[in-house]
Write a protein that holds these residues in place. Structure first.
Motif, PDB file in Angstrom:
ATOM      1  N   LEU A  24       9.815   1.529   2.882  1.00 47.69           N
ATOM      2  CA  LEU A  24       9.876   0.522   1.820  1.00 47.69           C
ATOM      3  C   LEU A  24      11.249   0.351   1.189  1.00 47.69           C
ATOM      4  N   THR A  25      12.008   1.417   1.079  1.00 39.70           N
ATOM      5  CA  THR A  25      13.372   1.336   0.539  1.00 39.70           C
ATOM      6  C   THR A  25      14.293   2.027   1.543  1.00 39.70           C
ATOM      7  N   ARG A  26      14.889   1.230   2.398  1.00 39.84           N
ATOM      8  CA  ARG A  26      15.638   1.770   3.534  1.00 39.84           C
ATOM      9  C   ARG A  26      17.105   1.385   3.455  1.00 39.84           C
ATOM     10  N   PHE A  27      17.986   2.363   3.677  1.00 38.91           N
ATOM     11  CA  PHE A  27      19.419   2.094   3.740  1.00 38.91           C
ATOM     12  C   PHE A  27      19.747   1.436   5.077  1.00 38.91           C
ATOM     13  N   GLU A  28      20.498   0.338   5.013  1.00 44.25           N
ATOM     14  CA  GLU A  28      20.886  -0.376   6.227  1.00 44.25           C
ATOM     15  C   GLU A  28      22.326  -0.861   6.105  1.00 44.25           C
ATOM     16  N   THR A  48       0.806  -1.232   0.000  1.00 39.42           N
ATOM     17  CA  THR A  48       0.000   0.000   0.000  1.00 39.42           C
ATOM     18  C   THR A  48       0.835   1.276   0.000  1.00 39.42           C
ATOM     19  N   LYS A  49       1.967   1.288   0.657  1.00 33.59           N
ATOM     20  CA  LYS A  49       2.796   2.496   0.682  1.00 33.59           C
ATOM     21  C   LYS A  49       3.332   2.845  -0.709  1.00 33.59           C
ATOM     22  N   TYR A  50       3.522   1.820  -1.557  1.00 35.94           N
ATOM     23  CA  TYR A  50       3.946   2.082  -2.929  1.00 35.94           C
ATOM     24  C   TYR A  50       2.830   2.779  -3.704  1.00 35.94           C
ATOM     25  N   ILE A  51       1.593   2.512  -3.317  1.00 33.85           N
ATOM     26  CA  ILE A  51       0.463   3.174  -3.974  1.00 33.85           C
ATOM     27  C   ILE A  51       0.469   4.664  -3.659  1.00 33.85           C
ATOM     28  N   ASP A  52       0.701   5.019  -2.392  1.00 36.33           N
ATOM     29  CA  ASP A  52       0.816   6.436  -2.020  1.00 36.33           C
ATOM     30  C   ASP A  52       1.917   7.119  -2.824  1.00 36.33           C
ATOM     31  N   SER A  53       3.043   6.426  -2.973  1.00 41.17           N
ATOM     32  CA  SER A  53       4.168   6.998  -3.714  1.00 41.17           C
ATOM     33  C   SER A  53       3.862   7.107  -5.197  1.00 41.17           C
ATOM     34  N   ALA A  54       3.079   6.155  -5.732  1.00 40.89           N
ATOM     35  CA  ALA A  54       2.684   6.212  -7.144  1.00 40.89           C
ATOM     36  C   ALA A  54       1.821   7.441  -7.409  1.00 40.89           C
ATOM     37  N   ILE A  55       0.920   7.740  -6.480  1.00 40.45           N
ATOM     38  CA  ILE A  55       0.066   8.927  -6.616  1.00 40.45           C
ATOM     39  C   ILE A  55       0.923  10.195  -6.576  1.00 40.45           C
ATOM     40  N   TYR A  56       1.878  10.215  -5.647  1.00 41.48           N
ATOM     41  CA  TYR A  56       2.795  11.363  -5.537  1.00 41.48           C
ATOM     42  C   TYR A  56       3.549  11.570  -6.846  1.00 41.48           C
ATOM     43  N   SER A 112      17.329   8.670  15.938  1.00 44.59           N
ATOM     44  CA  SER A 112      16.639   9.902  15.569  1.00 44.59           C
ATOM     45  C   SER A 112      16.762  10.027  14.052  1.00 44.59           C
ATOM     46  N   TYR A 113      15.711   9.643  13.360  1.00 48.19           N
ATOM     47  CA  TYR A 113      15.793   9.451  11.913  1.00 48.19           C
ATOM     48  C   TYR A 113      15.394  10.700  11.125  1.00 48.19           C
ATOM     49  N   PHE A 114      15.813  10.738   9.879  1.00 49.86           N
ATOM     50  CA  PHE A 114      15.438  11.821   8.973  1.00 49.86           C
ATOM     51  C   PHE A 114      14.830  11.181   7.714  1.00 49.86           C
ATOM     52  N   PRO A 115      13.847  11.832   7.109  1.00 54.92           N
ATOM     53  CA  PRO A 115      13.196  11.247   5.934  1.00 54.92           C
ATOM     54  C   PRO A 115      14.039  11.398   4.671  1.00 54.92           C
ATOM     55  N   TYR A 116      14.032  10.375   3.850  1.00 56.64           N
ATOM     56  CA  TYR A 116      14.676  10.461   2.542  1.00 56.64           C
ATOM     57  C   TYR A 116      13.837   9.665   1.537  1.00 56.64           C
ATOM     58  N   THR A 117      13.718  10.202   0.355  1.00 58.75           N
ATOM     59  CA  THR A 117      12.943   9.566  -0.714  1.00 58.75           C
ATOM     60  C   THR A 117      13.891   8.867  -1.671  1.00 58.75           C
ATOM     61  N   GLY A 141      10.231   0.835 -15.886  1.00 57.26           N
ATOM     62  CA  GLY A 141      11.321   0.618 -14.924  1.00 57.26           C
ATOM     63  C   GLY A 141      11.472   1.700 -13.883  1.00 57.26           C
ATOM     64  N   THR A 142      10.409   1.987 -13.137  1.00 56.24           N
ATOM     65  CA  THR A 142      10.468   3.004 -12.084  1.00 56.24           C
ATOM     66  C   THR A 142       9.927   2.443 -10.776  1.00 56.24           C
ATOM     67  N   LEU A 143      10.610   2.750  -9.693  1.00 53.55           N
ATOM     68  CA  LEU A 143      10.096   2.436  -8.354  1.00 53.55           C
ATOM     69  C   LEU A 143      10.453   3.603  -7.450  1.00 53.55           C
ATOM     70  N   ILE A 144       9.445   4.178  -6.807  1.00 53.56           N
ATOM     71  CA  ILE A 144       9.683   5.323  -5.922  1.00 53.56           C
ATOM     72  C   ILE A 144       9.033   5.065  -4.574  1.00 53.56           C
ATOM     73  N   SER A 145       9.697   5.500  -3.524  1.00 54.46           N
ATOM     74  CA  SER A 145       9.161   5.384  -2.167  1.00 54.46           C
ATOM     75  C   SER A 145       9.451   6.681  -1.418  1.00 54.46           C
ATOM     76  N   ILE A 146       8.386   7.323  -0.952  1.00 50.43           N
ATOM     77  CA  ILE A 146       8.519   8.591  -0.234  1.00 50.43           C
ATOM     78  C   ILE A 146       8.959   8.325   1.205  1.00 50.43           C
ATOM     79  N   GLY A 147       9.930   9.109   1.670  1.00 49.45           N
ATOM     80  CA  GLY A 147      10.475   8.904   3.004  1.00 49.45           C
ATOM     81  C   GLY A 147       9.590   9.433   4.111  1.00 49.45           C
ATOM     82  N   SER A 148       9.867   8.951   5.312  1.00 45.53           N
ATOM     83  CA  SER A 148       9.129   9.377   6.496  1.00 45.53           C
ATOM     84  C   SER A 148      10.019   9.220   7.724  1.00 45.53           C
ATOM     85  N   LYS A 149      10.067  10.241   8.539  1.00 43.33           N
ATOM     86  CA  LYS A 149      10.853  10.180   9.779  1.00 43.33           C
ATOM     87  C   LYS A 149      10.331   9.102  10.696  1.00 43.33           C
TER      88      LYS A 149
END
Length: 340
Positions: free
Chosen positions: A133-137, A65-73, A185-190, A118-126
């Motif tokens: 959905l796409t997190r650096f670890e 579902t979060k990918y759907i929000d990002s698709a709309i964005y 203490s996280y920061f959002p990144y897309t 060939g596109t995949l986008i995920s909007i960040g959130s603190k």
């Protein structure tokens, strides 16, 4: 300051196939959303987001579902008052011409499909540790991108990116990432991924904070010097009048022989420790002005020493240190230093 940085991903074959399937689904959702936006605009409908969201949930039930929000964005970034050709108008027009045949046409068609599907986008959130959905670890000392492919299903892609120079903002991003992991203490990144010529490329967008410098040389400095034999850092706490208050050394032998990614990660941890010491003491940091350590020359009997120094890049380490200090409001002074 808001910035966007590029990187490349390395994946296992089976994970790459899963990612491309996911990209196709969200790319289709983006195109569907755009067409719905155009129709709803004609009807002058209100509350369009809710209507589109529920419709996409029905059409793309396998898409998290979060990918759907990002698709709309993403779809809302395209102008609805003009005709948008997903995959590129120029390529589409070339494909419509009859003179292209064989390999030339197939290559152009593949390129157009990559851009279209060939596109995949995920909007960040603190609240979602930066990005749900796409997190650096950090995975075993290597920077990876964890990509959600389903309900609690993930794939991991190795991030291939090296700073191009001392001003590269990738250094800032890495400093911010490590700080967020340590302090929670996280920061959002897309994150947006693209398929191009069979390879997966990405961009990460985030805001760089500009904290006020609070720790200055008015209260003295924490002086950092690199020493070659044995290889270590010398750290001296100096008062504002030049009096030596404390002194310690940190061995760097544990970094020798590590892979580049693992070494980079350990260096980031070390830089945070040093900057935190400066904050604890309320002092600025004084470093060498990035001069190279003397390695000697061939035939001088110091081949073993040169081999050790080849595995330790003082300049890159000091670049990391300066970037972390900047983010934490610690003044950094570059000076010529003699060995402690």
């Amino acid at each position: 300051m808001f910035v966007s940085l590029q990187f490349k991903l390395e994946l296992k074959k089976e994970d790459r196939e899963k990612l491309i399937k996911l990209m196709r689904m969200q790319s289709s959702a983006i195109r569907t959303t755009y067409n719905m936006l155009k129709e709803l605009e004609k009807e002058k409908a209100k509350n369009t987001h809710s209507q589109i969201y529920h419709r996409l949930r029905q059409l793309f039930s396998d898409l998290p579902t979060k990918y759907i929000d990002s698709a709309i964005y993403k779809a809302k970034q395209y102008p609805t008052d003009k005709q948008v050709v997903f995959g590129g108008k120029r390529l589409f027009e070339k494909l419509c011409k009859n003179h292209l045949t064989g390999k030339a046409r197939e290559g152009l068609k593949k390129q157009w499909k990559e851009l279209r599907q060939g596109t995949l986008i995920s909007i960040g959130s603190k609240a979602d540790k930066g990005n749900r959905l796409t997190r650096f670890e950090d995975l075993n000392g290597q920077l990876c991108l964890r990509i959600t492919t389903g309900n609690r299903e993930f794939i991991y892609a190795r991030v291939l990116r090296e700073p191009s120079n001392s001003k590269d903002k990738w250094l800032t991003f890495m400093a911010m990432l490590l700080e967020s992991w340590q302090t929670q203490s996280y920061f959002p990144y897309t994150v947006e991924l693209k398929l191009r010529e069979g390879e997966i490329y990405g961009s990460v967008s985030f805001e760089i904070p500009t904290p006020k410098v609070r720790y200055t040389k008015e209260n003295g400095v924490i002086a950092i010097d690199t020493n070659a034999s044995p290889i270590h850092l010398a750290i001296a706490e100096v008062s504002k009048t030049g009096e030596l208050l404390s002194y310690q050394t940190i061995s760097l032998h544990n970094l020798l022989g590590l892979s580049q990614n693992t070494k980079d990660h350990q260096e980031w941890i070390l830089t945070h420790q040093i900057v935190n010491l400066a904050i604890e003491k309320g002092k600025a940091i004084a470093v060498e002005n990035l001069r190279k350590l003397k390695r000697g020359r061939k035939g001088d009997g110091k081949a073993k020493l040169r081999k050790i120094l080849h595995q330790w890049n003082a300049k890159k380490f000091l670049q990391k240190l300066k970037r972390v200090a900047m983010l934490k409001g610690v003044e950094v002074i570059e000076v010529r230093m003699s060995t402690f």
